[in-house]
Design a protein around this motif. Structure first.
Motif, PDB file in Angstrom:
ATOM      1  N   GLY A 209       0.816  -1.203   0.000  1.00 43.73           N
ATOM      2  CA  GLY A 209       0.000   0.000   0.000  1.00 43.73           C
ATOM      3  C   GLY A 209       0.854   1.258   0.000  1.00 43.73           C
ATOM      4  N   TRP A 210       1.938   1.227   0.774  1.00 44.18           N
ATOM      5  CA  TRP A 210       2.846   2.374   0.803  1.00 44.18           C
ATOM      6  C   TRP A 210       3.541   2.534  -0.544  1.00 44.18           C
ATOM      7  CZ3 TRP A 210       3.559   6.676   3.195  1.00 44.18           C
ATOM      8  CH2 TRP A 210       4.776   7.361   3.109  1.00 44.18           C
ATOM      9  N   LEU A 211       3.936   1.437  -1.175  1.00 47.08           N
ATOM     10  CA  LEU A 211       4.560   1.511  -2.494  1.00 47.08           C
ATOM     11  C   LEU A 211       3.588   2.096  -3.513  1.00 47.08           C
ATOM     12  CD1 LEU A 211       6.880   0.846  -4.461  1.00 47.08           C
ATOM     13  CD2 LEU A 211       5.902  -1.444  -4.709  1.00 47.08           C
ATOM     14  N   LEU A 212       2.344   1.665  -3.467  1.00 49.10           N
ATOM     15  CA  LEU A 212       1.351   2.204  -4.395  1.00 49.10           C
ATOM     16  C   LEU A 212       1.187   3.707  -4.192  1.00 49.10           C
ATOM     17  CD1 LEU A 212      -0.819   1.793  -6.541  1.00 49.10           C
ATOM     18  CD2 LEU A 212      -2.426   1.227  -4.715  1.00 49.10           C
ATOM     19  N   TYR A 213       1.190   4.144  -2.942  1.00 49.94           N
ATOM     20  CA  TYR A 213       1.079   5.584  -2.658  1.00 49.94           C
ATOM     21  C   TYR A 213       2.270   6.342  -3.237  1.00 49.94           C
ATOM     22  CZ  TYR A 213       1.268   9.910   0.021  1.00 49.94           C
ATOM     23  OH  TYR A 213       1.365  11.229   0.392  1.00 49.94           O
ATOM     24  N   ARG A 214       3.474   5.790  -3.078  1.00 47.11           N
ATOM     25  CA  ARG A 214       4.676   6.472  -3.538  1.00 47.11           C
ATOM     26  C   ARG A 214       4.756   6.513  -5.070  1.00 47.11           C
ATOM     27  NH1 ARG A 214       6.206  10.021  -0.566  1.00 47.11           N
ATOM     28  NH2 ARG A 214       8.202  10.050  -1.696  1.00 47.11           N
ATOM     29  N   THR A 215       4.157   5.539  -5.751  1.00 53.18           N
ATOM     30  CA  THR A 215       4.182   5.574  -7.216  1.00 53.18           C
ATOM     31  C   THR A 215       3.338   6.709  -7.768  1.00 53.18           C
ATOM     32  OG1 THR A 215       2.373   3.953  -7.317  1.00 53.18           O
ATOM     33  CG2 THR A 215       4.641   3.113  -7.474  1.00 53.18           C
TER      34      THR A 215
END
Length: 608
Positions: free
Chosen positions: A51-57
């Motif tokens: 979820g954090w990776l998706l936010y950062r993308t």
């Protein structure tokens, strides 16, 4: 913060490996509760990271070069992980489904050994790596990792001949697909000396019409289509679902098979977009999509084994996802992506609900279960709701994805295919739910055709039927249905799918991000929202699903067979069952035929 962002893709792969190693190393001495906590906790931590990776993308593609081996002029030997919005969303979906599958298993298995959650975590590792890698050979490696874990999970009940046979069929057919894919990768490496997706795209963009490059695409595409279970590569999927534990089926239908569609799209747009005839690729996707959707829907309606019914529904939806890709546009990709997520959530819920029926009633035969689950009102209501969602009920995510797919379709014919397939698959699931949970319709005859599988003698994974449904099992179902609903609502995540699709089909932007760390400038994105036409067609397909279910319940298979006018249809049904023989040699022959068909359809693009 930038360094942490770059570490996220690698952490998503390393975390489940670490969890599985702990379980294998200490599983013999750990209590059952701690085994469950470690497995589920690892998957939940992966969900948070994804979820954090998706936010950062949202701020741009996240690129991670392992060991610091960044590309330099004339030298690109490093292993790269590339997370754009869609690949990060796929990683999040994998982690979420893995978490719900492991949570459901807390009380689904009577005697759980540590190797089960370890295998599930390794399976998730392979799928996550496949989604995030920017290297074609690493895609093959992760393809094999998820395959090995999946074979073991399919044949989990090694004491049952059916499990061993299904695991063998799964292993042989997917290995043949993997070998073809590896040959294609070898051809590309021989031609270019590169394996990275971005590097390959740069190296072959001036090689339009190169027969060796075309052959490489055909072989690689065939490998991914085998994993996707597109017709005629689909035979192994229903066999695997019939014997695998219900929570494992959540991962098989929700992400493993759709990853084949994702892999095909990723390789096409990053590597082959400039060198293949768009007309040939579109024709290949259209033909395979239509045949897969129609045959999957027909076989779905013909099943009484509920897990096989749901498996053929998955095959039908794989065909619909391919139709989205066939548009070769951001809108088509956005439609397939959203439809894939909504389908994964609701299909996962249906498999988990079927697992509850198997645990309590020791069967997944729709006929023998007639009315036996009348006391399970909550299970019945959720099953009916899930079946309607599968048919395209607004405002759920599967319905919104279906609406976008209809909008991206180039003809009334394709829109009709989408509506009919959605109605048939949803109607088949609705028929099973009404018959089993509410006793609707007359008690059907238990006559068994020689070539039909019923599921009447399925062995549950728990010795004694539970007196009540454990909260972990029901919680997993409700979580998936909540996800299915949220994907259809106007949230920031849903609105971001349009720009994500534009980035996905931009090969220059992908190469710039992977090779020099530059941010792309994607064009105008399609709007992801419900329209009047989408809502109307969603209600139409849902209504048709209800009519289909009620017609099947009132007419019945035994009465259909008794009519002389139905003899041609009955003969065709028998032929379809015999086609799905369970013989691995037959399946291998169809794989060869399918590879030739892919080659012919792609090559036909040069005839116009």
């Amino acid at each position: 913060m930038a360094a942490l962002d770059q570490a996220l893709p690698a952490l998503l792969i390393a975390l489940p490996v670490a969890g599985s190693c702990v379980l294998v190393a200490f599983g013999r001495v750990l209590p059952r509760l701690l085994i469950d906590v470690i497995g589920t906790g690892t998957a939940l931590a992966g969900t948070v990271l994804a979820g954090w990776l998706l936010y950062r993308t949202g701020a741009g593609t996240v690129v991670s070069w392992s060991g610091g081996w960044r590309p330099r002029p004339g030298l690109t030997v490093g292993i790269v992980l590339v997370a754009d919005r869609l690949s990060a969303a796929m990683a999040l979906l994998i982690a979420l489904l893995t978490t719900t599958a492991l949570l459901y298993g807390w009380h689904y298995f009577d005697s759980l050994h540590a190797h089960y959650p370890a295998l599930v975590l390794l399976f998730a590792t392979g799928m996550t790596g496949f989604a995030l890698t920017g290297d074609l050979f690493d895609m093959f490696v992760f393809f094999e990792l998820m395959g090995v874990a999946a074979y073991a999970l399919t044949g989990f009940k090694i004491e049952e001949p059916e499990s061993v046979q299904a695991g063998l069929n799964f292993g042989v057919i997917n290995s043949l697909g993997a070998y073809l894919c590896l040959f294609g990768i070898g051809l590309l490496y021989a031609r270019t000396g590169q394996l990275g997706l971005a590097q390959l795209g740069v190296a072959i963009e001036e090689r339009a019409g190169d027969a060796l490059v075309i052959a490489a695409f055909v072989l690689i595409a065939t490998g991914w289509l085998v994993k996707a279970a597109a017709v005629p590569f689909h035979f192994w999927l229903a066999d695997a679902h019939a014997v695998a534990p219900a929570p494992v089926c959540v991962l098989f239908s929700g992400v493993m098979a759709p990853l084949g569609v994702y892999g095909l799209a990723r390789v096409y747009w990053t590597v082959f977009d400039a060198v293949l005839p768009a007309a040939g690729v579109r024709r290949m996707l259209l033909v395979l999509g239509i045949v897969t959707a129609v045959l999957g829907a027909v076989m779905c309606v013909l099943q009484r084994h509920i897990k096989r019914l749901l498996a053929y529904s998955t095959i039908a939806h794989i065909g619909l996802f391919l139709l989205g890709l066939a548009a070769l546009s951001p809108l088509g990709v956005a439609a397939s992506a959203l439809y894939l997520g909504g389908h994964a959530a609701v299909k996962g819920a249906l498999f988990l609900l079927t697992g509850m029926l198997l645990s309590r009633y020791r069967s997944v035969d729709e006929f023998s279960l007639h009315g036996r689950a009348r006391g399970q009102r909550t299970v019945g209501v959720l099953f009916i709701l899930s079946a309607l969602v599968l048919a395209g009920l607004p405002p759920f995510g599967a319905g919104l994805g279906k609406a976008l797919l209809e909008e991206s379709g180039a003809s009334i014919f394709l829109v009709t295919i989408v509506i009919v397939v959605s109605a048939l698959t949803g109607g088949a699931a609705l028929r099973a739910g009404l018959r089993v949970c509410f006793g609707v319709g007359a008690v059907p005859e238990h006559k068994l055709d020689d070539d039909e599988t019923t599921g009447a003698h399925e062995e549950p994974d728990i010795a004694a039927p539970p007196n009540r449904t454990p909260i972990t099992m029901m919680g997993a179902v409700l979580a998936l249905l909540l996800v299915a609903l949220l994907l259809g609502l106007p949230t920031g995540f849903t609105r971001a799918i349009g720009p994500a699709a534009v980035t996905f089909v931009d090969p220059q932007g992908y190469r710039a991000a992977a090779l020099i760390g530059a941010s792309g400038h994607p064009g105008a994105a399609p709007h992801i929202e419900w329209t009047g036409a989408g809502l109307t067609l969603g209600l139409v397909s849902t209504g048709l699903a209800v009519l289909t279910a009620l017609a099947a319940l009132s007419f019945g298979p035994s009465r259909a067979r008794a009519r002389p006018s139905m003899l041609p249809i009955t003969s065709a049904v028998h032929a379809l069952h015999r086609l799905h023989s369970g013989h691995v040699g037959d399946y291998a022959a169809w794989l060869v035929f399918g590879a030739a068909a892919v080659a012919g359809l792609v090559a036909s693009g040069w005839l116009h």
